[in-house]
Design a protein around this motif. Structure first.
Motif, short mmCIF file in Angstrom:
data_model
loop_
_atom_site.label_atom_id
_atom_site.label_comp_id
_atom_site.label_asym_id
_atom_site.label_seq_id
_atom_site.Cartn_x
_atom_site.Cartn_y
_atom_site.Cartn_z
N ALA A 12 29.98 -16.51 -12.58
CA ALA A 12 29.98 -16.14 -11.17
C ALA A 12 29.38 -14.77 -10.94
O ALA A 12 28.99 -14.43 -9.84
CB ALA A 12 31.41 -16.18 -10.62
N GLY A 13 29.29 -13.96 -12.01
CA GLY A 13 28.77 -12.61 -11.85
C GLY A 13 27.28 -12.52 -12.08
O GLY A 13 26.75 -11.43 -12.27
N ALA A 14 26.58 -13.63 -12.10
CA ALA A 14 25.15 -13.61 -12.37
C ALA A 14 24.43 -12.75 -11.35
O ALA A 14 24.72 -12.80 -10.16
CB ALA A 14 24.59 -15.03 -12.34
N VAL A 15 23.48 -11.94 -11.83
CA VAL A 15 22.75 -11.02 -10.97
C VAL A 15 21.34 -11.54 -10.75
O VAL A 15 20.69 -12.03 -11.67
CB VAL A 15 22.69 -9.61 -11.62
N ARG A 16 20.87 -11.43 -9.51
CA ARG A 16 19.53 -11.90 -9.17
C ARG A 16 18.51 -10.95 -9.75
O ARG A 16 18.47 -9.78 -9.42
CB ARG A 16 19.39 -11.99 -7.65
N ARG A 17 17.63 -11.44 -10.63
CA ARG A 17 16.60 -10.63 -11.26
C ARG A 17 15.28 -11.37 -11.21
O ARG A 17 15.21 -12.53 -10.84
CB ARG A 17 16.95 -10.32 -12.72
N GLY A 18 14.24 -10.68 -11.70
CA GLY A 18 12.96 -11.35 -11.85
C GLY A 18 12.20 -11.41 -10.54
O GLY A 18 12.44 -10.64 -9.62
N ARG A 19 11.27 -12.35 -10.48
CA ARG A 19 10.41 -12.46 -9.31
C ARG A 19 11.20 -12.93 -8.08
O ARG A 19 12.15 -13.68 -8.20
CB ARG A 19 9.30 -13.47 -9.60
N PRO A 20 10.78 -12.47 -6.89
CA PRO A 20 11.45 -12.94 -5.65
C PRO A 20 11.28 -14.46 -5.51
O PRO A 20 10.32 -15.04 -5.99
CB PRO A 20 10.68 -12.20 -4.55
N ARG A 21 12.24 -15.07 -4.83
CA ARG A 21 12.15 -16.51 -4.59
C ARG A 21 10.95 -16.84 -3.73
O ARG A 21 10.64 -16.14 -2.78
CB ARG A 21 13.43 -17.00 -3.90
N SER A 22 10.28 -17.91 -4.09
CA SER A 22 9.14 -18.37 -3.32
C SER A 22 9.63 -19.33 -2.23
O SER A 22 10.26 -20.34 -2.52
CB SER A 22 8.15 -19.09 -4.23
N GLU A 23 9.33 -19.01 -0.96
CA GLU A 23 9.73 -19.89 0.13
C GLU A 23 9.01 -21.24 0.02
O GLU A 23 9.56 -22.27 0.40
CB GLU A 23 9.43 -19.23 1.48
N ALA A 24 7.79 -21.22 -0.50
CA ALA A 24 7.05 -22.47 -0.64
C ALA A 24 7.75 -23.38 -1.65
O ALA A 24 7.86 -24.59 -1.44
CB ALA A 24 5.62 -22.18 -1.08
N ALA A 25 8.25 -22.80 -2.74
CA ALA A 25 8.96 -23.59 -3.74
C ALA A 25 10.28 -24.09 -3.18
O ALA A 25 10.67 -25.25 -3.38
CB ALA A 25 9.19 -22.77 -5.00
N ASP A 26 10.99 -23.22 -2.45
CA ASP A 26 12.24 -23.64 -1.82
C ASP A 26 12.00 -24.84 -0.91
O ASP A 26 12.75 -25.82 -0.93
CB ASP A 26 12.83 -22.50 -0.98
N GLN A 27 10.96 -24.73 -0.08
CA GLN A 27 10.67 -25.80 0.87
C GLN A 27 10.30 -27.09 0.15
O GLN A 27 10.71 -28.18 0.57
CB GLN A 27 9.54 -25.38 1.81
N ALA A 28 9.50 -26.97 -0.92
CA ALA A 28 9.11 -28.16 -1.67
C ALA A 28 10.33 -28.85 -2.28
O ALA A 28 10.42 -30.08 -2.30
CB ALA A 28 8.12 -27.78 -2.77
N ILE A 29 11.29 -28.06 -2.75
CA ILE A 29 12.50 -28.62 -3.34
C ILE A 29 13.35 -29.30 -2.28
O ILE A 29 13.83 -30.43 -2.46
CB ILE A 29 13.30 -27.51 -4.06
N PHE A 30 13.56 -28.62 -1.14
CA PHE A 30 14.33 -29.23 -0.05
C PHE A 30 13.66 -30.50 0.46
O PHE A 30 14.31 -31.51 0.70
CB PHE A 30 14.49 -28.24 1.10
N ASP A 31 12.34 -30.44 0.62
CA ASP A 31 11.62 -31.63 1.08
C ASP A 31 11.76 -32.79 0.09
O ASP A 31 11.85 -33.95 0.49
CB ASP A 31 10.13 -31.31 1.28
N ALA A 32 11.77 -32.46 -1.20
CA ALA A 32 11.92 -33.50 -2.22
C ALA A 32 13.28 -34.17 -2.11
O ALA A 32 13.39 -35.40 -2.19
CB ALA A 32 11.74 -32.89 -3.61
N VAL A 33 14.34 -33.37 -1.91
CA VAL A 33 15.69 -33.94 -1.77
C VAL A 33 15.75 -34.85 -0.55
O VAL A 33 16.25 -35.97 -0.62
CB VAL A 33 16.74 -32.81 -1.67
N VAL A 34 15.24 -34.35 0.58
CA VAL A 34 15.26 -35.15 1.81
C VAL A 34 14.48 -36.44 1.61
O VAL A 34 14.92 -37.53 2.01
CB VAL A 34 14.69 -34.34 2.99
N GLY A 35 13.30 -36.35 1.00
CA GLY A 35 12.48 -37.53 0.78
C GLY A 35 13.16 -38.56 -0.10
O GLY A 35 13.10 -39.77 0.16
#
Length: 235
Positions: A40-63
């Motif tokens: 639960a204590g995981a810290v967000r590191r590395g590259r910022p989240r890509s909104e395009a990747a987020d959208q592609a993942i959400f669209d995949a679930v919906v599809g």
């Protein structure tokens, strides 16, 4: 895809707008460093989240859901393949598919209300209006209707949704009622849980048991005023 409030939104056929970066609190252990078994204590590191990747993942679930894939058969591997991303891309964002599904649901539902705190009536009217808005969205969103209709066959998702979404909303109502009791606006000799049920019950009845019942804009005030009449402190 269009932009609303700085978030990518998919429009067109489907269950309605699905925000790619919903401002929803993450489940314990989520974040870019989260993966199977992440703490639960995981810290967000590395590259910022890509909104395009987020959208592609959400669209995949919906599809996948629209194509008839049951929630229980929805896997990270299947989602990643459909979205055209690697499984690691998903696990950097969510610890598992339950957290992914909850964030997707929250991106479709109205945001949680901010209670004014001026009086118990004002707080409860605002809270019930939020419930009314959610009821209206569930009636028109194919995605929400699909997922909630399958919740009973997917206890793990229901438990996660209850813990992450429903329980915090319930505590918000209980806190508002306790403040009303402390300020003398409500009878203090009643059980807080019972009082909360008296206010919330009518809206849950109309959104769950009687999904076709009217949800008029003045309903929250009507409920609150009617219940308050019997709960004000006795002289």
């Amino acid at each position: 895809m269009s932009q609303e409030n700085g978030r990518a939104v998919t429009t067109g056929p489907g269950p309605g707008p699905v925000c790619a970066a919903a401002p929803a609190p993450a489940c314990p252990g989520s974040g870019p460093e989260a993966g199977p078994g992440a703490g639960a204590g995981a810290v967000r590191r590395g590259r910022p989240r890509s909104e395009a990747a987020d959208q592609a993942i959400f669209d995949a679930v919906v599809g996948l859901l629209e194509s008839g894939v049951p929630l229980t058969d929805l896997s990270i591997e299947k989602i990643a393949r459909t979205a055209g991303v690697g499984k690691a891309t998903i696990y950097r964002r969510w610890a598992g598919k339950e957290e992914l599904l909850i964030e997707l649901l929250r991106s479709v539902e109205p945001p949680d209300p901010v209670l004014p705190g001026t009086s118990v009536r004002d707080d409860l009217v605002r809270l019930l209006e939020s419930l009314r808005q959610r009821g209206l969205v569930k009636r028109t969103s194919a995605l929400l209707h699909n997922v909630f209709s399958q919740m009973q066959s997917y206890p793990k998702l229901w438990e996660a949704y209850h813990h992450t979404v429903i329980e915090p909303r319930r505590r918000m109502g209980l806190d508002a009622i306790r403040r009303g009791m402390e300020r003398g606006e409500l009878r203090a000799d009643l059980d807080v849980e019972l009082v909360n049920d008296l206010f919330v019950g009518p809206l849950l009845l109309r959104t769950v048991i009687r999904p076709g019942a009217p949800l008029s804009p003045d309903l929250p005030e009507e409920i609150v005023d009617a219940v308050l009449e019997g709960l004000r402190p006795r002289a």
